[in-house]
Motif scaffolding. Sequence first.
Motif, PDB file in Angstrom:
ATOM      1  N   TYR A  16      -4.014   6.055 -17.163  1.00  0.00           N
ATOM      2  CA  TYR A  16      -4.231   7.382 -17.728  1.00  0.00           C
ATOM      3  C   TYR A  16      -5.543   7.941 -17.190  1.00  0.00           C
ATOM      4  CZ  TYR A  16      -0.547   6.817 -21.220  1.00  0.00           C
ATOM      5  OH  TYR A  16       0.647   6.653 -21.849  1.00  0.00           O
ATOM      6  N   PRO A  17      -5.502   9.130 -16.621  1.00  0.00           N
ATOM      7  CA  PRO A  17      -6.743   9.720 -16.096  1.00  0.00           C
ATOM      8  C   PRO A  17      -7.599  10.277 -17.225  1.00  0.00           C
ATOM      9  CG  PRO A  17      -4.896  11.200 -15.781  1.00  0.00           C
ATOM     10  CD  PRO A  17      -4.328   9.945 -16.366  1.00  0.00           C
ATOM     11  N   THR A  18      -8.876  10.317 -16.959  1.00  0.00           N
ATOM     12  CA  THR A  18      -9.796  10.962 -17.890  1.00  0.00           C
ATOM     13  C   THR A  18      -9.884  12.441 -17.537  1.00  0.00           C
ATOM     14  OG1 THR A  18     -11.732  10.581 -16.495  1.00  0.00           O
ATOM     15  CG2 THR A  18     -11.165   8.844 -18.090  1.00  0.00           C
ATOM     16  N   ARG A  19     -10.472  13.197 -18.420  1.00  0.00           N
ATOM     17  CA  ARG A  19     -10.637  14.631 -18.161  1.00  0.00           C
ATOM     18  C   ARG A  19     -11.503  14.863 -16.926  1.00  0.00           C
ATOM     19  NH1 ARG A  19     -10.237  19.619 -20.082  1.00  0.00           N
ATOM     20  NH2 ARG A  19     -12.019  21.013 -20.138  1.00  0.00           N
ATOM     21  N   GLU A  20     -12.538  14.062 -16.758  1.00  0.00           N
ATOM     22  CA  GLU A  20     -13.425  14.207 -15.598  1.00  0.00           C
ATOM     23  C   GLU A  20     -12.668  13.918 -14.298  1.00  0.00           C
ATOM     24  OE1 GLU A  20     -14.294  12.350 -18.340  1.00  0.00           O
ATOM     25  OE2 GLU A  20     -15.528  13.951 -19.177  1.00  0.00           O
ATOM     26  N   GLN A  21     -11.792  12.919 -14.311  1.00  0.00           N
ATOM     27  CA  GLN A  21     -11.009  12.601 -13.124  1.00  0.00           C
ATOM     28  C   GLN A  21     -10.036  13.728 -12.795  1.00  0.00           C
ATOM     29  OE1 GLN A  21      -9.578   8.843 -14.618  1.00  0.00           O
ATOM     30  NE2 GLN A  21     -10.903   7.692 -13.231  1.00  0.00           N
ATOM     31  N   ALA A  22      -9.423  14.310 -13.821  1.00  0.00           N
ATOM     32  CA  ALA A  22      -8.517  15.437 -13.599  1.00  0.00           C
ATOM     33  C   ALA A  22      -9.275  16.627 -13.022  1.00  0.00           C
ATOM     34  CB  ALA A  22      -7.827  15.819 -14.899  1.00  0.00           C
ATOM     35  N   LYS A  45      -9.930   7.685  -4.040  1.00  0.00           N
ATOM     36  CA  LYS A  45     -10.642   6.642  -4.793  1.00  0.00           C
ATOM     37  C   LYS A  45     -12.119   6.955  -4.930  1.00  0.00           C
ATOM     38  CE  LYS A  45      -7.608   2.788  -3.855  1.00  0.00           C
ATOM     39  NZ  LYS A  45      -7.444   1.482  -3.261  1.00  0.00           N
ATOM     40  N   ALA A  46     -12.714   7.472  -3.868  1.00  0.00           N
ATOM     41  CA  ALA A  46     -14.145   7.766  -3.906  1.00  0.00           C
ATOM     42  C   ALA A  46     -14.465   8.903  -4.875  1.00  0.00           C
ATOM     43  CB  ALA A  46     -14.643   8.114  -2.511  1.00  0.00           C
ATOM     44  N   VAL A  47     -13.616   9.910  -4.917  1.00  0.00           N
ATOM     45  CA  VAL A  47     -13.885  11.074  -5.756  1.00  0.00           C
ATOM     46  C   VAL A  47     -13.562  10.806  -7.221  1.00  0.00           C
ATOM     47  CG1 VAL A  47     -13.177  13.456  -6.216  1.00  0.00           C
ATOM     48  CG2 VAL A  47     -13.612  12.723  -3.877  1.00  0.00           C
ATOM     49  N   THR A  48     -12.439  10.167  -7.482  1.00  0.00           N
ATOM     50  CA  THR A  48     -11.995  10.003  -8.878  1.00  0.00           C
ATOM     51  C   THR A  48     -12.381   8.661  -9.476  1.00  0.00           C
ATOM     52  OG1 THR A  48      -9.850   9.097  -8.229  1.00  0.00           O
ATOM     53  CG2 THR A  48     -10.010  11.504  -8.510  1.00  0.00           C
ATOM     54  N   GLY A  49     -12.595   7.654  -8.647  1.00  0.00           N
ATOM     55  CA  GLY A  49     -12.898   6.329  -9.167  1.00  0.00           C
ATOM     56  C   GLY A  49     -11.688   5.582  -9.677  1.00  0.00           C
ATOM     57  N   MET A  50     -10.494   6.076  -9.403  1.00  0.00           N
ATOM     58  CA  MET A  50      -9.264   5.425  -9.837  1.00  0.00           C
ATOM     59  C   MET A  50      -8.913   4.312  -8.861  1.00  0.00           C
ATOM     60  SD  MET A  50      -6.902   8.656 -10.862  1.00  0.00           S
ATOM     61  CE  MET A  50      -7.316   9.768 -12.151  1.00  0.00           C
ATOM     62  N   VAL A  59      -1.217  10.823  -8.410  1.00  0.00           N
ATOM     63  CA  VAL A  59      -2.337  10.988  -9.344  1.00  0.00           C
ATOM     64  C   VAL A  59      -2.349  12.411  -9.909  1.00  0.00           C
ATOM     65  CG1 VAL A  59      -4.840  10.897  -9.584  1.00  0.00           C
ATOM     66  CG2 VAL A  59      -3.676   9.223  -8.168  1.00  0.00           C
ATOM     67  N   ALA A  60      -2.102  13.393  -9.068  1.00  0.00           N
ATOM     68  CA  ALA A  60      -2.078  14.779  -9.537  1.00  0.00           C
ATOM     69  C   ALA A  60      -0.958  14.982 -10.555  1.00  0.00           C
ATOM     70  CB  ALA A  60      -1.905  15.733  -8.356  1.00  0.00           C
ATOM     71  N   GLU A  61       0.190  14.371 -10.320  1.00  0.00           N
ATOM     72  CA  GLU A  61       1.304  14.480 -11.270  1.00  0.00           C
ATOM     73  C   GLU A  61       0.939  13.851 -12.610  1.00  0.00           C
ATOM     74  OE1 GLU A  61       4.765  15.948 -12.559  1.00  0.00           O
ATOM     75  OE2 GLU A  61       3.971  16.241 -10.543  1.00  0.00           O
ATOM     76  N   ARG A  62       0.289  12.701 -12.572  1.00  0.00           N
ATOM     77  CA  ARG A  62      -0.138  12.043 -13.815  1.00  0.00           C
ATOM     78  C   ARG A  62      -1.160  12.912 -14.545  1.00  0.00           C
ATOM     79  NH1 ARG A  62      -0.069   6.803 -15.680  1.00  0.00           N
ATOM     80  NH2 ARG A  62       1.995   6.871 -14.766  1.00  0.00           N
ATOM     81  N   CYS A  63      -2.099  13.504 -13.813  1.00  0.00           N
ATOM     82  CA  CYS A  63      -3.094  14.376 -14.447  1.00  0.00           C
ATOM     83  C   CYS A  63      -2.434  15.617 -15.035  1.00  0.00           C
ATOM     84  CB  CYS A  63      -4.164  14.779 -13.443  1.00  0.00           C
ATOM     85  SG  CYS A  63      -5.300  13.445 -13.043  1.00  0.00           S
ATOM     86  N   PHE A  64      -1.427  16.148 -14.352  1.00  0.00           N
ATOM     87  CA  PHE A  64      -0.717  17.317 -14.880  1.00  0.00           C
ATOM     88  C   PHE A  64       0.025  16.949 -16.165  1.00  0.00           C
ATOM     89  CE2 PHE A  64       3.137  19.951 -15.146  1.00  0.00           C
ATOM     90  CZ  PHE A  64       2.533  21.182 -15.339  1.00  0.00           C
ATOM     91  N   GLU A  65       0.637  15.756 -16.195  1.00  0.00           N
ATOM     92  CA  GLU A  65       1.343  15.315 -17.398  1.00  0.00           C
ATOM     93  C   GLU A  65       0.399  15.191 -18.589  1.00  0.00           C
ATOM     94  OE1 GLU A  65       3.124  11.598 -16.367  1.00  0.00           O
ATOM     95  OE2 GLU A  65       4.609  12.517 -15.056  1.00  0.00           O
ATOM     96  N   VAL A  66      -0.800  14.687 -18.334  1.00  0.00           N
ATOM     97  CA  VAL A  66      -1.738  14.427 -19.429  1.00  0.00           C
ATOM     98  C   VAL A  66      -2.493  15.684 -19.838  1.00  0.00           C
ATOM     99  CG1 VAL A  66      -3.779  13.103 -20.113  1.00  0.00           C
ATOM    100  CG2 VAL A  66      -1.970  12.002 -18.783  1.00  0.00           C
ATOM    101  N   PHE A  67      -3.002  16.450 -18.857  1.00  0.00           N
ATOM    102  CA  PHE A  67      -3.892  17.576 -19.161  1.00  0.00           C
ATOM    103  C   PHE A  67      -3.277  18.953 -18.915  1.00  0.00           C
ATOM    104  CE2 PHE A  67      -6.685  13.980 -18.250  1.00  0.00           C
ATOM    105  CZ  PHE A  67      -7.380  13.937 -19.444  1.00  0.00           C
TER     106      PHE A  67
END
Length: 117
Positions: A16-22, A45-50, A59-67
């Motif tokens: 699950y991504p955090t708000r900062e990662q999104a 990986k460098a930008v988001t730390g995931m 990752v973008a799809e997961r962030c869209f689902e969550v936020f």
Amino acid sequence: MPDFDSIKRRDWTRTYPTREQALALVAMIKSDDWETSSELDRQLKAVTGMEWAEDFGVVAERCFEVFGSPELEAGNRARRLAEVSMRPRKASSTTAAAPADTPSPTPQDAYGFTRRA
């Protein structure tokens, strides 16, 4: 009994991504420092730390689902990727050969091809 790797694969909560990662993903897709989706994948990986992240789209799809960030919705993301891929490429370090001042005449029987000398 399942092994540890199969349990880890089922553990969606760790992805699950955090708000900062999104927000970092939104900033990535809005920036102008990339030309291909592969470059976004490499920066991910460098930008988001995931640590689990390898594909920007996933990752973008997961962030869209969550936020629900509109910039990360599939259609908007595809539109942005198309816009970036269709813009003129940055000038390369090699210089192109200057065109000849006077074009050589093409013989009528050459059918548009240049004859070998």
